[in-house]
Structure formats: C-alpha cells, structure tokens
Design a protein around this motif. Structure first.
Motif, PDB file in Angstrom:
ATOM      1  N   LYS E 115       0.938  -1.158  -0.230  1.00 57.62           N
ATOM      2  CA  LYS E 115       0.217   0.006   0.132  1.00 57.62           C
ATOM      3  C   LYS E 115       0.844   1.188  -0.329  1.00 57.62           C
ATOM      4  O   LYS E 115       0.789   2.172  -0.512  1.00 57.62           O
ATOM      5  N   SER E 118       1.918   1.962  -3.356  1.00 59.24           N
ATOM      6  CA  SER E 118       1.106   2.132  -4.109  1.00 59.24           C
ATOM      7  C   SER E 118       0.245   3.558  -3.667  1.00 59.24           C
ATOM      8  O   SER E 118      -0.053   4.428  -4.732  1.00 59.24           O
ATOM      9  N   SER E 159      -1.850   2.015 -11.993  1.00 54.84           N
ATOM     10  CA  SER E 159      -2.309   3.778 -11.706  1.00 54.84           C
ATOM     11  C   SER E 159      -2.313   3.766 -10.521  1.00 54.84           C
ATOM     12  O   SER E 159      -3.449   4.049 -10.065  1.00 54.84           O
ATOM     13  N   GLY E 160      -1.796   2.546  -9.581  1.00 57.01           N
ATOM     14  CA  GLY E 160      -1.569   2.338  -8.385  1.00 57.01           C
ATOM     15  C   GLY E 160      -2.228   1.633  -7.223  1.00 57.01           C
ATOM     16  O   GLY E 160      -2.741   2.121  -5.806  1.00 57.01           O
ATOM     17  N   ALA E 161      -3.099   0.909  -7.813  1.00 54.59           N
ATOM     18  CA  ALA E 161      -3.868  -0.116  -7.542  1.00 54.59           C
ATOM     19  C   ALA E 161      -4.200  -1.183  -7.213  1.00 54.59           C
ATOM     20  O   ALA E 161      -3.566  -1.917  -7.677  1.00 54.59           O
ATOM     21  N   PRO E 162      -3.306  -1.600  -5.974  1.00 57.03           N
ATOM     22  CA  PRO E 162      -2.925  -3.018  -5.343  1.00 57.03           C
ATOM     23  C   PRO E 162      -3.608  -4.046  -5.276  1.00 57.03           C
ATOM     24  O   PRO E 162      -5.329  -3.391  -4.917  1.00 57.03           O
ATOM     25  N   GLN E 163      -4.067  -5.527  -5.791  1.00 55.64           N
ATOM     26  CA  GLN E 163      -4.078  -6.293  -5.404  1.00 55.64           C
ATOM     27  C   GLN E 163      -3.406  -7.376  -4.982  1.00 55.64           C
ATOM     28  O   GLN E 163      -2.320  -7.593  -5.305  1.00 55.64           O
ATOM     29  N   GLU E 164      -4.383  -8.238  -4.298  1.00 56.17           N
ATOM     30  CA  GLU E 164      -3.677 -10.186  -3.756  1.00 56.17           C
ATOM     31  C   GLU E 164      -4.082 -10.930  -4.696  1.00 56.17           C
ATOM     32  O   GLU E 164      -5.292 -10.999  -5.107  1.00 56.17           O
ATOM     33  N   TRP E 165      -3.150 -11.470  -4.467  1.00 59.32           N
ATOM     34  CA  TRP E 165      -3.732 -13.044  -5.292  1.00 59.32           C
ATOM     35  C   TRP E 165      -2.105 -14.256  -4.629  1.00 59.32           C
ATOM     36  O   TRP E 165      -2.271 -14.447  -4.080  1.00 59.32           O
ATOM     37  N   ARG E 166      -3.734 -15.430  -6.002  1.00 55.98           N
ATOM     38  CA  ARG E 166      -2.735 -16.709  -5.074  1.00 55.98           C
ATOM     39  C   ARG E 166      -1.920 -16.566  -6.155  1.00 55.98           C
ATOM     40  O   ARG E 166      -0.940 -17.447  -5.743  1.00 55.98           O
ATOM     41  N   ALA E 167      -2.102 -15.993  -7.497  1.00 55.79           N
ATOM     42  CA  ALA E 167      -0.816 -16.226  -8.384  1.00 55.79           C
ATOM     43  C   ALA E 167      -1.281 -15.746  -9.311  1.00 55.79           C
ATOM     44  O   ALA E 167      -1.959 -15.466  -9.571  1.00 55.79           O
TER      45      ALA E 167
ATOM     46  N   LEU F  59      -7.843 -16.346  -9.372  1.00 57.32           N
ATOM     47  CA  LEU F  59      -7.260 -16.080  -8.387  1.00 57.32           C
ATOM     48  C   LEU F  59      -6.694 -15.178  -7.991  1.00 57.32           C
ATOM     49  O   LEU F  59      -5.808 -14.732  -6.818  1.00 57.32           O
ATOM     50  N   SER F  64      -8.575  -8.389  -1.914  1.00 53.78           N
ATOM     51  CA  SER F  64      -8.030  -7.102  -2.442  1.00 53.78           C
ATOM     52  C   SER F  64      -8.310  -6.064  -3.470  1.00 53.78           C
ATOM     53  O   SER F  64      -8.108  -5.334  -3.554  1.00 53.78           O
ATOM     54  N   ALA F  84      -7.511   3.039  -7.940  1.00 49.97           N
ATOM     55  CA  ALA F  84      -6.494   4.167  -6.825  1.00 49.97           C
ATOM     56  C   ALA F  84      -6.945   5.064  -6.888  1.00 49.97           C
ATOM     57  O   ALA F  84      -6.342   5.801  -5.402  1.00 49.97           O
ATOM     58  N   ARG F  87      -9.436   4.884  -3.192  1.00 54.16           N
ATOM     59  CA  ARG F  87      -8.219   4.311  -1.677  1.00 54.16           C
ATOM     60  C   ARG F  87      -7.480   5.029  -0.970  1.00 54.16           C
ATOM     61  O   ARG F  87      -7.583   5.395   0.168  1.00 54.16           O
TER      62      ARG F  87
END
Lengths: 250, 250, 250, 250, 250, 250, 250
Positions: E115, E118, E159-167, F59, F64, F84, F87
């Motif tokens: 964050k 971001s 863009s500055g948007a974070p995302q959480e991923w599994r892969a 995924l 997020s 973003a 956020r």
C-alpha cells in the motif's frame, strides 16, 4: 499588424509584440474605458473628485457601487474600470496609508502613495502568471493638514505609469470630458467652481444623469468630505440644467 | 527568416532563434524607439542630459512625465521607452545609490551603478516567466565631488549590455540625433556648449518643440542641477532658431 | 531533418531532437558566431588574448565594448557572442576568483575556474525555464606567480563543455582564423611572437581593422597586462601590412 | 507509429507514448551514439577502459577531451555522448566518492556508485522541467584495495537502468565493437590481453586511429593508472597493424 | 474515440478523457507489457517468484538484469516493465522496510508495504509535472518469521491500485501465463509444486528459454532464498521438456 | 456545443466552458460510472453498504478488490470508480478519523468526515496542476455508540459537493439501481430489510451475480460488521432468485 | 467578436480580451445562472433569505442540498451556482466569523465579511493557475445584537465585486425574480411581508414548487432562524396560490 499576428503576442503580460507593444496592458486600458467615468479637478483650495454611479437595479444600494473612496484623513481616490480590481487597489492604498501612520507617525504623501500603487501595477505587467489591473485610479489629496500643503491630483494607469494632473477624467467618455476640462479649467478656481466643473464634466459623457447617480467628494485642508446628494442636485440645477436651457435657447 | 518562422521563436526570453537571436530583446528595443528621445553629452565640465517631454493634454503636470531623474547628489539619468519600466529601473537605481551610501558611507560610482542595472536587465532576458525591460537609460554623473573626478556617461539597453559614450541619444529619431552629435561633439566642449548641442540635438528629431517640452539637466562637480525653462528657451532662441533662420537664408 | 520537423524540437533546452541534438544549444552557438572574433595564443612565456572591438558610433568609448577582461592577478578572459551574456559569465568568473582568495587565501586555478563556469553553463542547457548562454569565453592564465606555473588556455562553449587549447579563436570568421593559427603556431613561440600571431589572426577575419579596433592583453608570470594601442599599431605595421604588401607583391 | 503521431509524445520526459515508450530517453540514447566510442574490458586482474578522442583541431589539448576519468583511488569511468552532460555525471560521481570517504572512512563500492548515478539519471526521465542526460558512462573499479576484491564493470544509460558487464562498448560503432568483444572476451584474460582487446575493439569502429587518439586506463588492486601514449602505440603496432596486415594478406 | 480525439487527452496525468479514462496510465501499462514476464505463485509453504531475464549480449552479467529482488528478510519482489522505474520502486520498497525496522523494531508487513508503494504510484497519476511509473511489481512475503504467518502475494500496477493474488503474471505474454496459472493452481501446492508451476508458466510466454534466462526465488518462514541455476535447470528438465515431449507426442 | 468547441475547455480543472461547466469534473464522473456499482441503504437500525466486486481472474483474492471499507468503529465507506483514487480517499478518511480520536478523544462524526473529504476533492477541481478524483464514496455511520445516535449516509462526488441520502447508488447501472431503491425504500426498514434491498439493488445492474461477487457490510450501534458470504448467499436465495422466479412466472 | 477570436482569450483568468473583458469570469457567472435561484429581502426588522432546493431523487435528504447557511449568531448566507464552490466560500465565511470572535471578542460585521470573501474571489480572477469561483453568495445579517443594528444584505459575484442590496436574486430565473422584487419591495416591509415576497419571488422562476423545495430563513436581532416547512407551506397557501387563483380569475 493584422488580427492573426496580433494574437500571437497578446496572450500574456510577459511578451512584447514585434513593434514593441504589450497588448495585455492595452486591453486592460479597454477595461478602464468600459467603466463609468470618474474625474478629478484641482482647485486653489483642494481637489474635487466626481464619478458616475451605474446601478443595474433600483434595489441596489448606491453606496455599494461607490466609486469615490476616502483613503486617509487627507487622501481620497476615484476609480474607473473593472470594479473588483479597483477595490483591490483601493484596499492596498488604505493599507499603505495606515502602515505609514504606524511606522512613521505621519500621513502618507499623495505622490508617494501613487508611486507605491504604480509599482504594484507595473509588477503585474512584467511578470508572468498574472494579468494587469483592469482599473485606473485618481489619487487626490493634501499632504497632511499643513496650511502650506498644496492640493495634488495623480492618475495611475494599467501600465503602471503615474501622471500628475490639474484636471483629468478616466473611464467611458473620457475624451469628451477631458476636452471640457481643458476648456474650463483655470488655476484660480475656487472649490465651488471646481465642484461645478466636475459635475458639468460628467454630463459631457451622459446628459441624462440624475443627482443620485453622481458622487462628489472634496479633499481640502479640512480633510476628505462627501458632497451630499442635495448639494449635488443644487449644482445640477444651477449649472447643468441652465446650460442645457441655454443650449436650447440657441 | 519569414514571419511564420520568426513567430516560432519570438514568444519568450528563454529562446534563441536558429540564427542566434533573442527576438523579445529586439522587440523591447522597438519599445525604446517608440518613446520620445533623450540624449546625453559629456563635456569637460560635466554631463548634460536632455529629453523631450510629450504631454497628451495641457492639463497634465509636466513634471509627472519628467524623463530626467536625479539619482543621487552626483548621479542622474535620462530614460526612453515604456514609461513604467523606466520608472522601475530609476527606482532600483536610487535604491542602489542609497544602499551604497548606507553600507560604505560613500557615493556609488557611475560605472558600478550602470553595471548593477545591467545585471538586473540581463536577468530578465535569460530566465523565463518575465519579459525584458522595454526601456533604455542614460546614466550620467561624476564619481563624487572629488575635483579630479571625470564626468562619465553610460547607456543601458534591453539586452543588459552597458556601453560608455561621449554623447549618445536613445528613443525616437535616435539615428538623426546621433548623427548630429557625431558631427558636433568635441572633447573640449564647455558645459554651455554641451547644453546648446543637447538642445539642438532634440530638434533633429522634432523641429517644432517648445521650451516647455524640453528638459535639460547637468551633473558637474557641483552636483545635479535642472536647467530652468527660461534658460532652455534662451538656448532655443540663440541656437535653434538662429540655425533655422540660417537654414532659411541659404 | 526539415525545418518543420526541426521546429518541433528547438523550443527549449530540455528537449532532445530525434537524432539526439539539443537545438537551443546549437542556436546559442550561432549567437557566438554573430559576435566579433576573439582569440588566444599560448606561448612559452604566457598567454596572449586578442579581440576585435566593434563600435557602432565614433562617440562610443572603446573600453565599454572591451572584450578582454582581467579576472584576477594571473587570470584573464576574452569573449565572443551575446554581450550581456558574456558580461554575466565574466562577473561570475570574477566572483569565483575573489571567493577562492577569501576562502583559501590563494589564487583560483585556470582549469578550476573554467570548470566552474562550465558547470554553470551546462545547468542552463538541461533545466527548463532558462536559455543557454549565447556567449563563449576564452579563459587564460598562469596558476599563480609560481615560476614553475605553465600558461593555460581554455575555452567554454554554450553546451558547457570546456576544452584546453594551444591556440584558438571564437566568434565570426572563426574557421579562417583557426586555420591561420594551425599554420603558424609552434610550441616555442615567444610572447612577442604570440602577439604578432594573435594580431595577424584577427586580420584573417577582417583585413580592414585599425589599431583602435584591436585589443590585446597578455597573462604571464608578471600578471595580466593590456598591450597599448601604440604597441598594437606597431605590430600591425610590422606584421600585417608587410604581409599584405607581400601578398600584393605576389 | 508515423512521424506526426510520434511528435505528439516526444516533447517531454513526463510522457508515455501510446505504445509505452518514453521518446526523450530514446533520443538521448541517440546523443550517446553520436559520441566517439568508449569501452571497458574486465580481466582477471582488473578492468581496462579505452576511448577514442576526437579533436576538431590539432591545436586542441588532447587531455581536455579526455574521456577516461579517475574517480577515486580504485574507481574510474569512461563516457560517450553529450560531453557537458558526461562531465556533470563524472563530477557527481567524484563528489559521491569523496563524500563516502568523509562519512564512512572507506572507499565507495563500484556497484553503489553506479546505482547512485542511475537514481540521479532516472529522476531526470520522470519529472518534468528537465531533459535526460545525453550521455552514458562505464563505471569500473575494484571495491578498495582488498586483495579479495574482484574487478567490476558497470554501464549507465540515459534511462537510468544500470547493467553489469564483462566487456561492453558505448558510443558510435558500438554494435561492431560489441560483436568484436563477444568474439574475443574470455574470463581468463590477463590485464595485457585486456588492453590489447580494448585497443583492437576501438579499431572496429574506426580503422584509421592514431595512438594519440586512443586513451587507455586500467583499474587494478594497484589503483587507477593511465596507459602512456607510447604503450598504446606499441599495442597498436603489435596487435592492430598485424591484424590489418593479416587482413590484407587474406 | 479516434486517434485525433484521443491525442487531445493523453498528454498528461492530470487529465481525464471525456469517457473517464486516464490515458497516460494506460500507456504506462503498455510499458509493463513490453517487459519480459515475471510471475508469483503462492503455495502453502511460501511464495515462489519467477522471472525471465533478457540479455542483449552474452557479455552482460545476468545479475545486473535481475528481476527478482530481496527487500527484507521475509520480503521479496519481482518486476516487469521500464527497468529504471522498477529499480526506483524497489529502492523505495527497501527504504520503507528498513525504516520500519528502525522505527518500530519489527519487519514491515507485505500488505502495508504494497500500500505504501501504491500510494507513491497513485500520486504520480494525479499531480502534473511527472509521468506514471512504467513498471509493475509483484510484492511477496511472510509477515515475519511468525510460524503462523501466512504467505502473501500482491501486485502493484501503474494506476496505483494494489491487488492480492494467489498466483499472477505481469509483463509480455501475461495473458497466456495467467491462463496456465488458473488451470494449474490449487491451494494445497507444496513449495516444489509452486516452483514447477512457476517455471512452466514462463515457458507459456517463450518456449525457448534456457535455465540461465530464468530466475526463481522463494520466500518462506525460512526467509528469502534464490533458487540456483542448476536447480532451475533440473525443474526445466523434469517439467518443461517432458511436457514439450508430451506435446510433441500428441 | 460541438466536440471541437468542447475540447477548447476540457483540458484542465482551472477552466470554465462558456456555458459555465467544468468538463474535467464531468469526465471524472464518467470514471465513476465505469466502476462496478456500490450502494447504501439507511434503515432504522443502521446503514447497509453493498457493492459488486469485479475480478479479472479467479486467482485474485476478492478482498484485495474489496469496495467496502471500515474507517473507524462506527464509520464505513463504499466506493465506485477509479480504484487507486478511491483508495487514496479511503486512506485520507481513516487518517482523519484517527486524528480526531487522538486530538479530541472522540469518534469523528459522519457529516464532518464527509465534509473534510469534500473539501479535499473540491480543491482538486479549482487549482491547476492536478486532476479531480475519479471516484465517488458513500460514507456511512453512526455518530459513535450513543444509543440516540441516528444512522447517516452521505455521498461525495468528483465536484466536491456532499449529499445526504436515505438510500443511494453509485457506479455503473446507477440509474436502474436508484429507481429500484426509490420504489422499495421506506423509513421503517429493519436492518435485515435493508440488507435484502441492498442485495436486490445490485442485481438491477447485473442479474448474473454470484454471492462471491457481492460484498455487504452494516454499521449499527454495535459497530461496523461485514456480512458473511454465506449470509449473502442466503439473501440471494431468498430474495433475488425468488424474485427472478416470480418474474419468470409472469 | 466571433467564437474563434473569443476562444483566443477565454482560457485563463490572467488574460484580458482585446475589448477589455475577462471571459473566465463571465463563464463563471454562467455557472451561477445554472444553479437554482436564491434571493434576499431586507425588511425593517431583519433580512429574509429564501432559496429553491433541487433534488435529483426523492431519497436525497433535503438538508444536504440546503442553500441557506447560518454563518454566525447574526450572520447567514444563501448561495447559487456550482455547489462545491459555494460550500468552500461558506466554509471560509464561517472560519472568518469564528476567527473574528476569537481575536476581537466580537461578531464580524456583515460588510467586513463580504469584503473578505470578495478579496478571496478577486484573487482567483487575476492570478493564473486557478479558476474563478462558479458561485455567488448573498450575505445577510445584523451587526450583532445591538438594538440599533440595521439589517444588511450583500451579494458577492464571481468577479469579486461586492454589492449591497435592498432585495436581490441570484441563479436561474434571476431576471424575472428581480423584476418582481423591484415591483413589490418597499422600505417599510415587516418581516412577515418579507417572507411572503421572498416565497412569491421564487415562484416567478418556477411556478410548480412545493413547500419541501423552498427554504426560508430570517436574520433579525433575535439571530438566525430557519422558517419551518409548515410555515412555508402556509405562506404558499396564502400568498402564492391565491395569487395564482387571482391570475386564473383574470
């Protein structure tokens, strides 16, 4: 120079045109000419300031469009042009007058005040990121209550060049009024003569004025004084209408 | 270079044209040429400054369009070009002279003052966000009241390059006046000779001048002195009208 | 690249053209070429600087268009190009020399001074909001009065890249003068030889020069010295006119 | 993307083109390609730096166009591209090396220095109001005199992305030189082998070089050392001319 | 929206297009797609990061184009896109991790770090005078060595948007790799499974990779570890070539 | 106003169009409409926030891309538009809430928080050098745990004008959802009624949503609580599918 | 002036057009005209403010679009135009009123407050980098609870010029409402008369208003008070509907 060429140089105060002109300053002078006229007349006893007030509705309080301003005990100003710009210059003038009293314990001189304002105005014509002031001021006064003090009358213009005058008009119809002043001014005018000429002068630009549209003030060794609407009406009765009758009679 | 190409490079002091010119500086020189002329003549006794005053109305106080300025006891200046710009340079010159007296207890030298002003002017021609000064100054003086002190005469121009002269003119009609000065200057001129040449010079640009439109001042080891309108009228009577008569006689 | 494409990239020091050029720097070099030429010749005894002075009027004081400048006891400079820009660089050079003396109690080295100026110049070519300096300098000197000190001669150019030379010319006619220097320079020149070559060099660009239009100065372990107009005239008599006669004879 | 479309995105470091490119950085790389070539060769004993010097006149002192620079006892750099930009980066590198010694009492590491310079370079490619550096550097060295210290060779490019190399060339003719290096480099080169390859490499770009146009320096655990012109001439004799003869023989 | 209309809105991060898009951010995403791919795979034991290294010459040290970066004991990152921009973000990430340790005496959390980055990225997309970062990062880690700590994998975009991923994959060929990951990821993967999938994933974008072009690192409760080139080669042998053979067999 | 004329005024937040509009603000509203919808429903017991989550890959961790955010114990927000930007506003809201607790020892009021955010947003629409926020927020909460505290629901928009609502939707399909809310909202809704209406509302914009794409949270005098995916699925089962069946039956 | 010429001068507050106008200020006045109307009526007992509220949905809380604002005990304001701009001016007004109480221990005067706001507004019309405020305010009040205090009513406009009025309308339909006020205002109105005229005035612009769309407040020596919706409905019943009936009867 045709319009297209002119447009290449008129978008900024920090540009000269090929013939050495600064168009934004010239356009600011047009803003002055769009405003109702003001004038000043220096007499042997003091300076007379007069101005036409334009109201867009009878419900507007005339004072709120007042174009004559007391700056200090012996200093006054008349304005023409973009109203909000004129207000800011008037505010700056009052601040300068107060600061001078606080710092030096004495009233600010008429010429010094005019030059201070001119410096501020010139700055807006050379540095980018701002436009010139779209207003001209007449700065009038006595240098304090010293009985020797002579009346002085100055004009500022959007270029920032100050001028001293015996009598001068600014705003719409300026040329006609100035011509009238040139024909009628002499250096032995009494204050009452000055008031008469000032009021007559305004009628050169608009001959349908009522007393409620005319502001008059005087700055003498007695200080700044507004002339009452009744007194203005009397002047109109005596000097303007007579004259009109006389004109009619011819 | 045609007009379209020129326009690509003339909108800013921070641009060279492909042939290495800075157009805004050249346009500022045009602003100088639009102004009424001023000139300076160095004589064996001191420097003579002279200038034409243009009034737009007989009600204007001539002093308020004065183009000759006392800067310090032994320093004076004449200006041509954009009036408000010239005023600012004159103000800066006076401030510099005062500061020198305060800091070092001695008068500011003519050359030092000229270079200080030139630095200020050059700055406006290189950094963006401002325009050059549309005015040229003649800076004249004695380096204090030292009997050995020699008279000096400098010119600033809108590029910020100072030059020292024996005699020089700026403003409208500059070329004709300069030619007259070249024909008439010699290094053994008395102050009175200098005054005569200075006044005659102005008539090269406008042969209908009256004494009230001509300002003359001298800076000698006696300090800065304005020449009275009567004295100027006498010079015109003696030197200009005679010359005209002589011309007529031929 | 045609003119339209070029114009897309030549309006700012903070832009590369597609072929990796910085046009404003190249245009500033044009400003240098517009100026009267200056040159420097390193000899075994010291450095000779010479320059052509152009006067627009016989009433101008030649010194005010002086292009040779003493910077410190053992440091001098010659300039070509935009006069006001050159003056500012010269001022900065003098300030740097004085500061070095104050801080470290010793004279500033020729190379160090040149690099300081070059840093200042480079800055103007990379950051927006300013233009490059339209002037080149020749910086010459001895590193103090150390008898071991060798003469040094550097050049700054509008890109900010310094170069050391044995002999070099800048300004109008530079290519012809440089060719002459290449043909005539050798590393065992005496100071007098250097003066002769320097003066002859200037005549490569303009063969109608008079002694009053030629400035010459030397920097040796005896310090900075101007060569008198008479001495210059003698050199012209001996070396230039002879040569011309010789040319005529062929 | 055609030229018109490209021009929409190539006037500033703070713009991406629609295909994600930063044209000003790519144009700055063109400035690097315009410069005379430099190269570096890492050997088992240290790093060899070599560069071609281009002189515009035989009177120019070769050292003043030196493209190899000692940065600190065990740090050196070679440059290609816009000379004044390279100088500024070299200055910044020296300052960083000195500051590290002052603050931490130890020499700055080769990789750390390269990253410091790369940060400075990247900054110029993202923030408006400046242009990228039109120069690339090869930064070479040993991390101090530690006998264990391995030689390192890095390159900075105008985008600010550092890369570590075994051998690499920058500047004009870079592709040909790099191909030569790829064919001839091995990881057991002695320092002398490295010098030979380095000099031969330069001849890939220009086969008419003289020893006076070739600079070579080495950085080993003995520190930074320039290779003398004589030594360079010997290398050319032995390795280049033989090769050329060999070529001729084929 | 056609190209001309688009060009009206795509020259600055401080502009919305009429349909509510910020073109400079979209162009920066194109810069990411131009870069060699990177990917991350979260397993039950930790996170696997893998990336393709592109070398322009066999003489380049692979590490200098390393796209996997240890940020702190339990934090790592992979990058794609404009290399110099990615470096700056990596530097900022390391600084943030160090500062957290200094201030709070504990490791920075994976989500907090993402964050922080971001926020920095978003800033560049709203304020004028800068361009967005042309790089995306995968930020991976364990929140310290807490045995309870779960592996986390985040992505930042221009863009500055974070995302959480599994892969997840970024860079060229991203869509094909992502599809492969979607087909092969499950939430009970061992670390070795994760490495196998990661390496196979890269071959989706380029099936001619050698082990020397593939970087792999793991972040587990044992900390950040690089996988050796030999181990990578073994994985390729076992998983990729088999698969290819299998493909061929079909 | 046609496209060409519009383009003259839509490149900057510091410009009015001739008809008094600020196009960049209107374009930022388009950015809001591009985002997945969010909505809020005020009930007698508290406020319900609901939002659709759009995942680009299975995924991606749903959290997020969470569009519902706990700001403080009794404060929550839902967002739509440029992720973003949203956020950053959410971060600013949390900072404001924390600061209020630190300074005054009490929770920040819903209305005060909304106005603080609106001030920040308005600033971006008047001052040059930045773009507006391309995001809208729903700010919901109780003014602390005071049993008297009434639920409040506010919306911010890209112009910076805050509005209080009983029920409101933002983002894509906003008009259809709002119409549904207008038909179904009453002021005696229980919290469960509110949840049902909120979920049904989202299906007005997209009737193929799964429970995993729907986020629901409530803020009551018990504080901020997320509704579990199972509970959301139950609501969909009971209210949406029934309704769909019912629709089918018609 | 045609559209193309106008466009040359209307992109910035720091530009005059050739006829002396500042287009951005005029366009900001258009923004005021786009807003729902507000009006003020000065009576012998105090000032009445009234405004139309426009709701885009029945679910919007009317108060959140309130256009009448209590500024201090005896100060109130009504607004028209760009809502977010009006909010900022209202906030600034409240801050000014509070600051005056803190500094001087007394309420801020109506005229002083108006001039403070006008100064802030004028600033935005002269300095570049910002746009004017697209909102007008009516500032009304008593100068404290002094029984002698007279009611005052001022208007600010986007140029920054303040005006005092007996009765005035701003926003859409302003001309019709103003005409009604001119016909019906007299200086002996009671507060109830003022309320009746104010409500009737709003119907001049929109004759389908319901009581819920009309806000009315009074400022008397008893302070600022909102008029209840029931009371407004009663006024509509008595004064507006009767009038409409009467109109119908004619």
């Amino acid at each position: 120079m045709n319009r297209n060429d002119q447009q290449a140089y008129d978008r900024g105060t920090s540009l000269f045109s090929p013939d050495g002109r600064i168009y934004q300053v010239e356009y600011a002078r047009e803003a002055v000419k769009r405003g109702a006229p003001s004038l000043g007349v220096r007499t042997s006893e003091g300076v007379v300031l007069a101005a036409q007030r334009r109201t867009s509705s009878p419900l507007m309080e005339g004072e709120s469009i007042e174009k004559l301003h007391k700056l200090d005990d012996f200093l006054g100003a008349a304005s023409a042009g973009h109203v909000a710009d004129a207000r800011r210059l008037i505010d700056d003038a009052r601040t300068a007058a107060q600061r001078n009293r606080l710092r030096y314990g004495e009233p600010l001189g008429v010429e010094t005040l005019t030059k201070t304002l001119s410096d501020e105005i010139q700055e807006t014509t050379q540095v980018g990121g701002t436009r010139p002031f779209g207003a001209a001021l007449l700065v009038a006064g006595m240098d304090g209550d010293d009985p020797e003090a002579a009346p002085r009358l100055f004009q500022t213009d959007p270029s920032g060049a100050p001028q001293e005058w015996r009598a001068v008009a600014i705003g719409s119809g300026r040329d006609d009024i100035q011509e009238f002043l040139e024909d009628n001014w002499s250096d032995d005018l009494s204050l009452d003569d000055g008031i008469a000429i000032a009021v007559q002068g305004l009628f050169e630009s608009d001959d349908e004025l009522g007393a409620e549209s005319v502001s008059v003030a005087t700055i003498t060794s007695d200080g700044y004084e507004s002339v009452s609407e009744d007194a203005v009406a009397a002047v109109i009765d005596e000097h303007v209408d007579d004259e009109t009758d006389a004109d009619d009679a011819e």
